[in-house]
Design an enzyme around this catalytic site. Sequence first.
Site: not given
Ligand code: PGA
Length: 256
Positions: A9, A11, A94, A96, A166, A172, A211
């Site tokens: 992903n 982003k 997601h 976010e 998640e 992140g 992560s």
């Molecule tokens: P990350 O994000 O691997 O940077 O922690 C995962 C995600 O939000 O899908």
Amino acid sequence: MRNKLIAGNWKMHGSRVANEAWVRALQAEPILESVELAVLVPAPYLAQMQQLLGGSTCVWGGQDVSDQERGAFTGEVAASMLREFGCRYTVVGHSERRQRHGETDVQVAAKAQQALAQDLIPILCLGESLEQREAGKTAQVMRHQLGVLLDILGEGGMARSVLAYEPLWAIGTGRSATPAQVQEVHAWLRQQCAETSPGLAENIQILYGGSVKSSNAVELMTLPDVDGALVGGASLVAQEFLAIARAAAKASQRTE
Ligand code: PGA
């Protein structure tokens, strides 16, 4: 047996030049038979992905989709448009987007329905916040998020979807959930699906995201109820993404 899926992903990252270099690096590597690779890119880059990845073993998709079919919805992207650019997957719900855009569980399910109607596979994201985990509410939060999806999509819709656990506190932050925490939630999610249908529970792919990187991929991908990863930051570096994919391939061979 469930196949593993490693989905990157990106982003809101990328540029035409960087994307092309990423694809070239991927294409220079041998094909991994036992793992499906997907890259989920910002909508403006879908045409480029279709051009660069068409005919390759890495598929591509979007990061969100509208809950409406078409119409006066400025800034939104319809599932039919993702389809037209060759997408196989789209992320839905997601955290976010849930946080920044106030997406509700019902809206997330409606987005998944739009995706399914266009034969896209929605990657349905679920997860608890740190506050919720510390208050012992992980199961309660997940039961609600999953329950709405099961109610609205039904067994048939869920069987054509992918789940992604998640935990918000692991996204992140560099702080992945521990293998024990991941396995516990994945097994629990599968158990919840089994209450709707044992067949669904057996077949649904449940990805872990938060992560994931090459250094923790082996232990995460070998967990019995983990069927792949949704990878954010680490997916931007082609070699990291490939190392995670190789870890998943190794894990699948072990369980064959
Ligand atoms: P990350 O994000 O691997 O940077 O922690 C995962 C995600 O939000 O899908």
